[in-house]
Design an enzyme around this catalytic site. Structure first.
Site, PDB file in Angstrom:
ATOM      1  N   LYS A 243       0.857  -1.201   0.000  1.00 48.01           N
ATOM      2  CA  LYS A 243       0.000   0.000   0.000  1.00 48.01           C
ATOM      3  C   LYS A 243       0.887   1.243   0.000  1.00 48.01           C
ATOM      4  O   LYS A 243       2.053   1.197   0.415  1.00 48.01           O
ATOM      5  CB  LYS A 243      -0.947   0.029   1.195  1.00 48.01           C
ATOM      6  CG  LYS A 243      -0.282   0.067   2.590  1.00 48.01           C
ATOM      7  CD  LYS A 243       0.153   1.454   3.044  1.00 48.01           C
ATOM      8  CE  LYS A 243       0.886   1.423   4.382  1.00 48.01           C
ATOM      9  NZ  LYS A 243       1.667   2.623   4.693  1.00 48.01           N
TER      10      LYS A 243
ATOM     11  N   ILE B  44      11.158  -4.724   2.785  1.00 46.96           N
ATOM     12  CA  ILE B  44      10.854  -4.848   4.224  1.00 46.96           C
ATOM     13  C   ILE B  44      11.180  -3.538   4.954  1.00 46.96           C
ATOM     14  O   ILE B  44      12.160  -2.873   4.608  1.00 46.96           O
ATOM     15  CB  ILE B  44      11.706  -5.999   4.813  1.00 46.96           C
ATOM     16  CG1 ILE B  44      11.331  -7.314   4.114  1.00 46.96           C
ATOM     17  CG2 ILE B  44      11.541  -6.131   6.322  1.00 46.96           C
ATOM     18  CD1 ILE B  44      12.356  -8.415   4.291  1.00 46.96           C
TER      19      ILE B  44
ATOM     20  N   GLY C  53       7.566   1.093   4.852  1.00 45.54           N
ATOM     21  CA  GLY C  53       6.386   1.973   4.867  1.00 45.54           C
ATOM     22  C   GLY C  53       5.356   1.559   3.837  1.00 45.54           C
ATOM     23  O   GLY C  53       4.467   2.321   3.480  1.00 45.54           O
TER      24      GLY C  53
ATOM     25  N   ALA D  88       3.683  -1.569   4.111  1.00 42.75           N
ATOM     26  CA  ALA D  88       2.815  -2.571   4.762  1.00 42.75           C
ATOM     27  C   ALA D  88       3.020  -3.979   4.215  1.00 42.75           C
ATOM     28  O   ALA D  88       2.077  -4.784   4.207  1.00 42.75           O
ATOM     29  CB  ALA D  88       1.345  -2.165   4.668  1.00 42.75           C
TER      30      ALA D  88
ATOM     31  N   SER E  39       0.529  -6.997   4.980  1.00 40.56           N
ATOM     32  CA  SER E  39      -0.213  -7.638   3.892  1.00 40.56           C
ATOM     33  C   SER E  39       0.004  -9.156   3.912  1.00 40.56           C
ATOM     34  O   SER E  39      -0.921  -9.924   3.641  1.00 40.56           O
ATOM     35  CB  SER E  39       0.228  -7.041   2.553  1.00 40.56           C
ATOM     36  OG  SER E  39      -0.734  -7.264   1.569  1.00 40.56           O
TER      37      SER E  39
ATOM     38  N   ASP F  85      -2.284  -1.664  10.309  1.00 45.55           N
ATOM     39  CA  ASP F  85      -2.478  -1.647   8.855  1.00 45.55           C
ATOM     40  C   ASP F  85      -3.072  -2.947   8.315  1.00 45.55           C
ATOM     41  O   ASP F  85      -3.421  -3.018   7.134  1.00 45.55           O
ATOM     42  CB  ASP F  85      -1.132  -1.440   8.138  1.00 45.55           C
ATOM     43  CG  ASP F  85      -0.591  -0.030   8.297  1.00 45.55           C
ATOM     44  OD1 ASP F  85      -1.371   0.857   8.699  1.00 45.55           O
ATOM     45  OD2 ASP F  85       0.599   0.175   8.006  1.00 45.55           O
TER      46      ASP F  85
END
Ligand code: C5P
Length: 319
Positions: A21, A107, A110, A112, A116, A148
């Site tokens: 995202k 990784i 920022g 996600a 996810s 998130d």
């Protein structure tokens, strides 16, 4: 090729894609009684995906392996946490699965990626173990794993209020739009650090009362720039964490400077707590041309880059 082809496991299997995202809007409203920040965000899924393959095991073992040796395969991985949470809510301690993760989302970026993957574990294992939990229930479980994770289950374009777990639809026809995403592979940013630093500097300006939070959420729901999001009406992009992170992280300054120079870039911002940054483009061709145009400059700044389109869904079953 599937890692399970020819495997000795005869069990049922599923494959899912888990998208990254970006934040089109990240506004810190104030502090909550649970110590988290009260946020008002607009999140957008993009076509940069991890892939999870899962096979049902006839033992109670939940095991994880991946093509990224820097990742933990133990309890600190959200995939394992999600699997154990789901299994405990199902009340069947004998459920097991073998999970393989193909990692593409960077990784600590920022984007996600870990959230996810956790979301994909919930959705995939719900199918694999024939649990029949509703999507709504999975979104609830997701909020126990991280702020998130609920968004990652649902995906698309959403308001994320509260800690980030309160999802509301956003009208959007940005499907043809695209992003050019850049990240220094040697840098990652700690999210708790970014929020702590933001608080040190901004706490005096925080909204204090639930009524104030509610008013701001209402203003956003009614904001002209969201009516609807499209290439003719692109989001202006706002990330409250960007200034404090870029002050300390040179890689973010470099990334933003290069993106701002790109031909065709509509607007530019950092995603989440960074260090990934992105530029918005009218379509994927424009993002790819900008990538070609800036390839040498990005390489000499040590930045990895991806051109990818928007995605109007979250975790998806591939097979
Ligand atoms: O929920 P998640 O594990 O992603 O949060 C990571 C950290 O980011 C939290 O421990 C907290 O320090 C910070 N955070 C916050 N307010 C939020 C979300 C995250 O302060 N709404």
């Amino acid at each position: 090729m599937s890692m399970f082809r020819g495997s000795s496991f005869p069990g049922k299997s599923v494959t899912l894609s888990a998208p990254a995202k970006i934040n089109l809007h990240l506004e810190v409203l104030g502090l909550r009684s649970d110590g988290f920040h009260e946020l008002a965000m607009v999140m957008q899924s993009i076509e940069l995906v991890d892939q999870l393959e899962m096979i049902r095991s006839d033992s109670d073992l939940i095991s994880l392996s991946s093509d990224d040796s820097s990742l933990s395969n133990d309890d600190d991985n959200l995939i394992i946490q999600a699997a154990k949470l789901l299994r405990s809510r199902a009340g069947s301690s004998d459920l097991g699965a073998e999970i393989y993760l193909r990692k593409c989302i960077p990784i600590g970026a920022g984007l996600a990626g870990g959230s996810s993957d956790g979301a994909a574990a919930l959705v995939g294992l719900n199918l694999l173990w024939d649990l029949n939990f509703s999507n709504e229930y999975l979104v609830d479980l997701a909020s126990e794993l991280g702020s998130d994770v609920p968004f990652c289950v649902e995906g698309g374009t959403k308001f994320c209020f509260g800690r980030g777990e309160r999802l509301e639809p956003v009208e959007s026809s940005m499907t043809n739009m695209a992003v050019l995403l850049v990240k220094d592979p040697s840098v990652s940013v700690s999210t708790p650090w970014a929020y702590r630093r933001f608080r040190e500097i901004n706490e005096k300006k925080y909204l204090k009362f639930e009524d104030d939070f509610q008013l701001r959420r209402k203003e956003l729901r009614e904001a002209k720039w969201l009516k609807p999001l499209s290439v003719e009406n692109p989001p202006p992009l706002r990330n409250d964490l960007q200034l404090i992170v870029s002050e300390e992280v040179v890689a973010v300054q470099n990334a933003l400077a290069i993106l701002l120079d790109l031909p065709g870039a509509i607007s530019v911002a950092m995603s989440g707590s960074g260090p990934s940054c992105f530029a918005l483009f009218a379509n994927l061709d424009a993002a790819r041309s900008a990538l070609e145009f800036s390839r040498k400059r990005l390489q000499s700044a040590g930045l990895e880059s991806w051109a990818c389109s928007m995605r109007n869904e979250g975790v998806k079953l591939e097979s």
